[in-house]
Write a protein that holds these residues in place. Structure first.
Motif, PDB file in Angstrom:
ATOM      1  N   TYR A   1       0.820  -1.209   0.000  1.00 27.66           N
ATOM      2  CA  TYR A   1       0.000   0.000   0.000  1.00 27.66           C
ATOM      3  C   TYR A   1       0.861   1.268   0.000  1.00 27.66           C
ATOM      4  CZ  TYR A   1      -3.203   3.579   1.727  1.00 27.66           C
ATOM      5  OH  TYR A   1      -3.921   4.744   1.882  1.00 27.66           O
ATOM      6  N   PHE A   2       1.857   1.305   0.889  1.00 22.16           N
ATOM      7  CA  PHE A   2       2.679   2.520   0.986  1.00 22.16           C
ATOM      8  C   PHE A   2       3.605   2.673  -0.226  1.00 22.16           C
ATOM      9  CE2 PHE A   2       1.582   2.050   5.591  1.00 22.16           C
ATOM     10  CZ  PHE A   2       0.859   3.231   5.683  1.00 22.16           C
TER      11      PHE A   2
ATOM     12  N   ARG B   1      13.469  -0.796   5.331  1.00 19.48           N
ATOM     13  CA  ARG B   1      13.040   0.169   6.364  1.00 19.48           C
ATOM     14  C   ARG B   1      11.528   0.275   6.381  1.00 19.48           C
ATOM     15  NH1 ARG B   1      15.784   5.821   6.103  1.00 19.48           N
ATOM     16  NH2 ARG B   1      14.842   6.167   8.145  1.00 19.48           N
ATOM     17  N   LEU B   2      10.953   0.302   5.181  1.00 17.51           N
ATOM     18  CA  LEU B   2       9.493   0.389   5.112  1.00 17.51           C
ATOM     19  C   LEU B   2       8.872  -0.848   5.779  1.00 17.51           C
ATOM     20  CD1 LEU B   2       7.017   1.945   4.158  1.00 17.51           C
ATOM     21  CD2 LEU B   2       7.192   0.765   1.952  1.00 17.51           C
ATOM     22  N   HIS B   3       9.470  -2.021   5.539  1.00 17.25           N
ATOM     23  CA  HIS B   3       8.983  -3.247   6.164  1.00 17.25           C
ATOM     24  C   HIS B   3       8.965  -3.122   7.679  1.00 17.25           C
ATOM     25  CE1 HIS B   3       7.846  -6.978   4.233  1.00 17.25           C
ATOM     26  NE2 HIS B   3       8.435  -6.534   3.136  1.00 17.25           N
ATOM     27  N   GLN B   4      10.080  -2.647   8.233  1.00 13.84           N
ATOM     28  CA  GLN B   4      10.176  -2.521   9.690  1.00 13.84           C
ATOM     29  C   GLN B   4       9.136  -1.548  10.231  1.00 13.84           C
ATOM     30  OE1 GLN B   4      14.291  -1.519  10.441  1.00 13.84           O
ATOM     31  NE2 GLN B   4      14.904  -3.665  10.470  1.00 13.84           N
ATOM     32  N   GLU B   5       8.988  -0.429   9.531  1.00 11.78           N
ATOM     33  CA  GLU B   5       8.025   0.572   9.997  1.00 11.78           C
ATOM     34  C   GLU B   5       6.595   0.037   9.889  1.00 11.78           C
ATOM     35  OE1 GLU B   5       8.780   3.284  11.646  1.00 11.78           O
ATOM     36  OE2 GLU B   5      10.890   2.752  11.396  1.00 11.78           O
ATOM     37  N   CYS B   6       6.335  -0.734   8.840  1.00 14.27           N
ATOM     38  CA  CYS B   6       4.984  -1.287   8.665  1.00 14.27           C
ATOM     39  C   CYS B   6       4.669  -2.310   9.756  1.00 14.27           C
ATOM     40  CB  CYS B   6       4.830  -1.925   7.288  1.00 14.27           C
ATOM     41  SG  CYS B   6       4.679  -0.700   5.990  1.00 14.27           S
TER      42      CYS B   6
ATOM     43  N   ILE C   1       8.865   8.402   7.989  1.00  8.91           N
ATOM     44  CA  ILE C   1      10.244   7.920   7.858  1.00  8.91           C
ATOM     45  C   ILE C   1      11.104   9.056   7.297  1.00  8.91           C
ATOM     46  CG2 ILE C   1      11.725   6.036   7.094  1.00  8.91           C
ATOM     47  CD1 ILE C   1       9.258   4.441   6.332  1.00  8.91           C
ATOM     48  N   GLU C   2      12.105   9.431   8.098  1.00 12.83           N
ATOM     49  CA  GLU C   2      12.986  10.531   7.681  1.00 12.83           C
ATOM     50  C   GLU C   2      14.042  10.039   6.711  1.00 12.83           C
ATOM     51  OE1 GLU C   2      14.680  12.722  10.895  1.00 12.83           O
ATOM     52  OE2 GLU C   2      12.711  12.970  11.831  1.00 12.83           O
ATOM     53  N   CYS C   3      14.406  10.901   5.785  1.00 15.48           N
ATOM     54  CA  CYS C   3      15.459  10.572   4.797  1.00 15.48           C
ATOM     55  C   CYS C   3      15.242   9.186   4.217  1.00 15.48           C
ATOM     56  CB  CYS C   3      16.831  10.609   5.449  1.00 15.48           C
ATOM     57  SG  CYS C   3      17.495  12.228   5.509  1.00 15.48           S
TER      58      CYS C   3
ATOM     59  N   ASP D   1      11.807  12.915   3.075  1.00 14.77           N
ATOM     60  CA  ASP D   1      11.085  12.405   4.255  1.00 14.77           C
ATOM     61  C   ASP D   1       9.691  12.023   3.785  1.00 14.77           C
ATOM     62  OD1 ASP D   1      13.292  13.363   5.620  1.00 14.77           O
ATOM     63  OD2 ASP D   1      12.273  15.182   6.323  1.00 14.77           O
ATOM     64  N   VAL D   2       9.222  10.868   4.210  1.00 21.41           N
ATOM     65  CA  VAL D   2       7.874  10.489   3.786  1.00 21.41           C
ATOM     66  C   VAL D   2       6.957  10.407   5.004  1.00 21.41           C
ATOM     67  CG1 VAL D   2       8.622   9.212   1.743  1.00 21.41           C
ATOM     68  CG2 VAL D   2       8.412   8.020   3.927  1.00 21.41           C
ATOM     69  N   SER D   3       5.684  10.652   4.775  1.00 21.51           N
ATOM     70  CA  SER D   3       4.737  10.478   5.874  1.00 21.51           C
ATOM     71  C   SER D   3       3.368  10.090   5.329  1.00 21.51           C
ATOM     72  CB  SER D   3       4.647  11.750   6.713  1.00 21.51           C
ATOM     73  OG  SER D   3       4.065  12.765   5.950  1.00 21.51           O
ATOM     74  N   SER D   4       2.664   9.342   6.165  1.00 22.35           N
ATOM     75  CA  SER D   4       1.320   8.933   5.788  1.00 22.35           C
ATOM     76  C   SER D   4       0.549   8.556   7.054  1.00 22.35           C
ATOM     77  CB  SER D   4       1.390   7.748   4.819  1.00 22.35           C
ATOM     78  OG  SER D   4       0.102   7.457   4.346  1.00 22.35           O
ATOM     79  N   ARG D   5      -0.658   8.072   6.873  1.00 21.57           N
ATOM     80  CA  ARG D   5      -1.480   7.686   8.024  1.00 21.57           C
ATOM     81  C   ARG D   5      -2.243   6.399   7.711  1.00 21.57           C
ATOM     82  NH1 ARG D   5      -1.283  11.884  11.077  1.00 21.57           N
ATOM     83  NH2 ARG D   5      -2.698  11.070  12.647  1.00 21.57           N
ATOM     84  N   MET D   6      -2.683   5.765   8.772  1.00 19.51           N
ATOM     85  CA  MET D   6      -3.461   4.531   8.571  1.00 19.51           C
ATOM     86  C   MET D   6      -4.239   4.269   9.847  1.00 19.51           C
ATOM     87  SD  MET D   6      -3.954   1.578   6.764  1.00 19.51           S
ATOM     88  CE  MET D   6      -2.795   1.971   5.495  1.00 19.51           C
ATOM     89  N   ASN D   7      -5.413   3.666   9.730  1.00 21.55           N
ATOM     90  CA  ASN D   7      -6.094   3.238  10.953  1.00 21.55           C
ATOM     91  C   ASN D   7      -6.550   1.789  10.821  1.00 21.55           C
ATOM     92  OD1 ASN D   7      -8.773   3.124   9.830  1.00 21.55           O
ATOM     93  ND2 ASN D   7      -8.803   5.371   9.935  1.00 21.55           N
TER      94      ASN D   7
END
Ligand code: ATP
Ligand code: MG
Length: 340
Positions: A202-203, A224-229, A247-249, A255-261
């Motif tokens: 998704y991201f 990194r995206l995997h870990q953050e997810c 996630i910075e840099c 820097d990327v940012s998003s939201r999810m619920n």
């Protein structure tokens, strides 16, 4: 001489030891009872567990994790071929057709040794291999002092274990000093990682549109995206509100940012949530019991902490679910008990 029980997980390992009449889950050199199933090979040394996990991003080509399902599989196996493009490290075919993982050339020795041989390298004498489900049932047996006598009707308990890579269900009948596994059922390809991957997909899509980033072309960013997810997924188990992902840099200094619920997440994972019921149904049918014959439903495994998973299990059996057992340590404790 001590007897230890080892839970070799896809993501995490636990070790329990039987001593002075009890079962104790032991801690590693970081005082942590959970050890990541991870090996990192650097130019001069080999790291395992927590130390190796910290290398996942910096030394991604030579840090191997998520390899449990490659044991004893041929390189040409469709499962191996399907996993191959998703891995940060590279797989190759061994002389005998099995799957090997390619790491630095001065570790050719390590290439040949599968992780199973590692038990011998570690000087362990493997007494017995036990199914996760059986180990969990054994661990339950020690907690319960009030089981029916052998003459009485047995107490039937359902155990549900969803880990990082697979989903297992068993139904066991208990009497004092005796247990009988009545049924087992599996979905060997349903686990926490499917939920992580759904978030990653998704991201990746979102960042492609929003930031013009091709995350899949950059293995480090993808990890990194995997870990953050995975972190986000765990947070969503405890919070139903909108949660940030920052996630910075991340890539190209952006820097990327998003939201999810949680609700959004559950919608996205509908195809996996749908698969929870099938093994439950199969196990119940195999046991020839009716729902009324079930005394309790016990859950273990990290992924059963997701509310949507718990709800589906509770709804299927028409019962509240119990967490008598330590969700993370039950397998290792059961193994230690069996061999003590
Ligand atoms: P397997 O049994 O499939 O070989 P494992 O034994 O290594 O894997 P566990 O340690 O039981 O797996 O569980 C790890 C999984 O549980 C991971 O996917 C992790 O993200 C997930 N998990 C842990 N805590 C939570 C939580 N609070 N909410 C959602 N998922 C969680
Ligand atoms: Mg497990």
């Amino acid at each position: 001489m001590s007897v230890v029980g080892i839970d070799v997980g896809f993501q995490n390992c636990y070790i329990a030891v039987a001593r002075s009449g009890g079962i104790e889950t032991i801690a590693n050199e970081y005082s942590d009872r959970c050890t990541p199933a991870c090996v990192s090979l650097a130019s001069k040394n080999r790291m395992i567990g927590n130390a190796a996990k910290s290398q996942i991003i910096t030394n991604f080509k030579n840090t191997v994790h998520g390899f449990k399902k490659f044991h004893g599989r041929a390189f040409d196996d469709p499962f191996v071929q399907a996993e191959k493009p998703k891995l940060p490290y590279s797989l190759h075919k061994l002389a005998n057709g099995n799957t090997g993982i390619k790491v630095p050339s001065f570790f050719t020795d390590a290439e040949r040794r599968s992780v199973f041989d590692a038990t011998q390298i570690a000087g362990l004498n493997c007494l017995r291999l036990i199914n996760d489900t059986t180990a969990v049932a054994l661990a339950y047996g020690i907690y319960k002092q009030d089981l029916p006598t052998p003459e009485e009707r047995p107490r039937n308990v359902v155990f549900v274990d969803m880990g990082h890579s697979s989903f297992q269900v068993s139904i066991t009948a208990f009497n004092k000093g005796k247990l009988k596994v009545l049924a087992t059922a599996f979905d060997l390809y349903l686990g926490g990682r499917n939920f992580d991957e759904t978030l990653v997909d998704y991201f990746c899509e979102e960042f492609k549109g929003k930031y013009k980033l091709n995350v899949r072309d950059n293995p480090r960013a993808l990890l990194r995206l995997h870990q953050e997810c995975e972190k986000l997924k765990k947070l969503m188990s405890a919070n139903s509100s909108d949660l940030p992902l920052n996630i910075e840099c991340f890539m190209n200094d952006i820097d990327v940012s998003s939201r999810m619920n949680r609700m959004q997440f559950e919608d996205m994972c509908a195809q996996y949530l749908m698969r929870v019921e099938m093994p439950l149904k199969a196990a119940l049918e195999q046991s020839k019991l009716s729902r009324d014959d079930i005394y309790g439903v016990e859950i273990v495994g990290g992924a059963t902490r997701m509310p949507a998973i718990k709800e589906r299990i509770a709804k299927f059996f028409g019962k509240d679910i119990s967490t008598t057992l330590n969700a993370d340590e039950a397998v290792a404790r059961g193994c230690a008990l069996q061999c003590a």
